[in-house]
Design a protein around this motif. Sequence first.
Motif, PDB file in Angstrom:
ATOM      1  N   THR A  47      45.510  74.954  27.085  1.00 34.50           N
ATOM      2  CA  THR A  47      44.102  75.213  27.388  1.00 34.50           C
ATOM      3  C   THR A  47      43.960  75.851  28.763  1.00 34.50           C
ATOM      4  O   THR A  47      43.215  76.820  28.948  1.00 34.50           O
ATOM      5  N   ARG A  48      44.689  75.319  29.741  1.00 37.23           N
ATOM      6  CA  ARG A  48      44.618  75.858  31.099  1.00 37.23           C
ATOM      7  C   ARG A  48      45.113  77.305  31.136  1.00 37.23           C
ATOM      8  O   ARG A  48      44.475  78.183  31.747  1.00 37.23           O
ATOM      9  N   ARG A  49      46.228  77.564  30.477  1.00 37.19           N
ATOM     10  CA  ARG A  49      46.770  78.933  30.476  1.00 37.19           C
ATOM     11  C   ARG A  49      45.860  79.896  29.724  1.00 37.19           C
ATOM     12  O   ARG A  49      45.679  81.047  30.138  1.00 37.19           O
ATOM     13  N   LEU A  50      45.289  79.440  28.619  1.00 39.32           N
ATOM     14  CA  LEU A  50      44.367  80.297  27.872  1.00 39.32           C
ATOM     15  C   LEU A  50      43.166  80.669  28.733  1.00 39.32           C
ATOM     16  O   LEU A  50      42.760  81.835  28.786  1.00 39.32           O
ATOM     17  N   LEU A  51      42.585  79.684  29.400  1.00 39.95           N
ATOM     18  CA  LEU A  51      41.401  79.952  30.220  1.00 39.95           C
ATOM     19  C   LEU A  51      41.726  80.876  31.388  1.00 39.95           C
ATOM     20  O   LEU A  51      40.886  81.678  31.798  1.00 39.95           O
ATOM     21  N   ASP A  52      42.935  80.780  31.914  1.00 44.02           N
ATOM     22  CA  ASP A  52      43.348  81.717  32.958  1.00 44.02           C
ATOM     23  C   ASP A  52      43.353  83.147  32.424  1.00 44.02           C
ATOM     24  O   ASP A  52      42.947  84.085  33.118  1.00 44.02           O
ATOM     25  N   GLY A  53      43.809  83.308  31.183  1.00 38.62           N
ATOM     26  CA  GLY A  53      43.807  84.640  30.585  1.00 38.62           C
ATOM     27  C   GLY A  53      42.416  85.138  30.275  1.00 38.62           C
ATOM     28  O   GLY A  53      42.093  86.316  30.493  1.00 38.62           O
ATOM     29  N   VAL A  54      41.572  84.255  29.786  1.00 42.19           N
ATOM     30  CA  VAL A  54      40.196  84.627  29.441  1.00 42.19           C
ATOM     31  C   VAL A  54      39.399  84.988  30.693  1.00 42.19           C
ATOM     32  O   VAL A  54      38.483  85.827  30.649  1.00 42.19           O
ATOM     33  N   ALA A  55      39.740  84.387  31.830  1.00 43.35           N
ATOM     34  CA  ALA A  55      38.987  84.623  33.065  1.00 43.35           C
ATOM     35  C   ALA A  55      39.001  86.088  33.488  1.00 43.35           C
ATOM     36  O   ALA A  55      38.095  86.546  34.200  1.00 43.35           O
ATOM     37  N   ALA A  56      40.013  86.839  33.047  1.00 40.22           N
ATOM     38  CA  ALA A  56      40.103  88.248  33.427  1.00 40.22           C
ATOM     39  C   ALA A  56      39.130  89.132  32.655  1.00 40.22           C
ATOM     40  O   ALA A  56      38.932  90.297  33.011  1.00 40.22           O
ATOM     41  N   LEU A  57      38.521  88.603  31.597  1.00 46.22           N
ATOM     42  CA  LEU A  57      37.605  89.405  30.779  1.00 46.22           C
ATOM     43  C   LEU A  57      36.268  89.591  31.481  1.00 46.22           C
ATOM     44  O   LEU A  57      35.747  88.673  32.123  1.00 46.22           O
ATOM     45  N   GLY A  58      35.698  90.790  31.299  1.00 46.85           N
ATOM     46  CA  GLY A  58      34.337  91.028  31.755  1.00 46.85           C
ATOM     47  C   GLY A  58      33.348  90.253  30.892  1.00 46.85           C
ATOM     48  O   GLY A  58      33.675  89.819  29.785  1.00 46.85           O
ATOM     49  N   GLU A  59      32.136  90.101  31.387  1.00 45.73           N
ATOM     50  CA  GLU A  59      31.133  89.298  30.689  1.00 45.73           C
ATOM     51  C   GLU A  59      30.818  89.856  29.308  1.00 45.73           C
ATOM     52  O   GLU A  59      30.645  89.096  28.347  1.00 45.73           O
ATOM     53  N   ASP A  60      30.734  91.169  29.185  1.00 44.59           N
ATOM     54  CA  ASP A  60      30.409  91.764  27.882  1.00 44.59           C
ATOM     55  C   ASP A  60      31.493  91.457  26.850  1.00 44.59           C
ATOM     56  O   ASP A  60      31.192  91.077  25.712  1.00 44.59           O
ATOM     57  N   ASP A  61      32.740  91.648  27.230  1.00 49.91           N
ATOM     58  CA  ASP A  61      33.838  91.367  26.305  1.00 49.91           C
ATOM     59  C   ASP A  61      33.913  89.875  25.969  1.00 49.91           C
ATOM     60  O   ASP A  61      34.201  89.499  24.831  1.00 49.91           O
ATOM     61  N   TYR A  62      33.645  89.044  26.941  1.00 47.83           N
ATOM     62  CA  TYR A  62      33.709  87.600  26.746  1.00 47.83           C
ATOM     63  C   TYR A  62      32.685  87.124  25.720  1.00 47.83           C
ATOM     64  O   TYR A  62      32.945  86.210  24.943  1.00 47.83           O
ATOM     65  N   ILE A 172      41.713  83.249  19.800  1.00 43.83           N
ATOM     66  CA  ILE A 172      41.237  83.796  21.074  1.00 43.83           C
ATOM     67  C   ILE A 172      42.271  84.719  21.706  1.00 43.83           C
ATOM     68  O   ILE A 172      41.929  85.789  22.217  1.00 43.83           O
ATOM     69  N   THR A 173      43.562  84.329  21.661  1.00 44.01           N
ATOM     70  CA  THR A 173      44.575  85.196  22.246  1.00 44.01           C
ATOM     71  C   THR A 173      44.652  86.528  21.502  1.00 44.01           C
ATOM     72  O   THR A 173      44.854  87.574  22.126  1.00 44.01           O
ATOM     73  N   ALA A 174      44.460  86.515  20.194  1.00 43.92           N
ATOM     74  CA  ALA A 174      44.452  87.769  19.430  1.00 43.92           C
ATOM     75  C   ALA A 174      43.280  88.637  19.856  1.00 43.92           C
ATOM     76  O   ALA A 174      43.412  89.862  20.000  1.00 43.92           O
ATOM     77  N   ALA A 175      42.114  88.014  20.071  1.00 41.56           N
ATOM     78  CA  ALA A 175      40.935  88.771  20.491  1.00 41.56           C
ATOM     79  C   ALA A 175      41.117  89.349  21.887  1.00 41.56           C
ATOM     80  O   ALA A 175      40.770  90.510  22.147  1.00 41.56           O
ATOM     81  N   VAL A 176      41.672  88.554  22.795  1.00 37.60           N
ATOM     82  CA  VAL A 176      41.899  89.031  24.162  1.00 37.60           C
ATOM     83  C   VAL A 176      42.858  90.218  24.150  1.00 37.60           C
ATOM     84  O   VAL A 176      42.636  91.224  24.826  1.00 37.60           O
ATOM     85  N   THR A 177      43.920  90.113  23.358  1.00 36.20           N
ATOM     86  CA  THR A 177      44.889  91.198  23.260  1.00 36.20           C
ATOM     87  C   THR A 177      44.244  92.449  22.672  1.00 36.20           C
ATOM     88  O   THR A 177      44.473  93.573  23.146  1.00 36.20           O
TER      89      THR A 177
END
Length: 199
Positions: A47-62, A172-177
Amino acid sequence: PAGRCPPMGTDCEDATPDDLPVRHSTSPAMNPRTHFATLARYNAWATRRLLDGVAALGEDDYRRDVGLFFRSIHGTLNHLLVAEHGLWLRRFAEGVSPKLALDEEVEPDRQRLAARLLEGAARWQPLVESWPAERFDGVLRYTTMRGNSVSLPFATTLAHVFNHGTHHRGQITAAVTALGQPCPVLDLVYMLQQEQAKP
């Protein structure tokens, strides 16, 4: 005799289960508390590592609809908060059965949502470690959101909780990628390797 396997090292297409050599495992029996404590530790780590990756997304993409079951990354993280912590944690820890919609936005703020997910994930390991061994052989009784009373195997239902988290983190990781951002490795064995590498 006819129908028996030839000497070891030769082929035997007609082998039956009785013809095969028996190998007994020398591994100790799995301790359920240790096993589920590891899964709980992994759940918090991932969960911690996923949220670290998600934090790099802009608000629109998020917040955009990226085709996930709960539409957006934000929607899927909210679902994890509802299911893992609002429903299952309370069923296991308190013996209560809250009624929450699985797609309810319980936390609209992005930073507070991440903090609540981390706080909730951190509660599972001490909870698991507090249960006596016989608890894992019991049942979990709760009421579904439709009002149905159910009784399920305790350990298998606990496995569902951690499997559910892995399922949605994978989405979520697939979406971020797909959005062009790197995502951290979330494999359980990677966590174990990191732990072994610590001095």
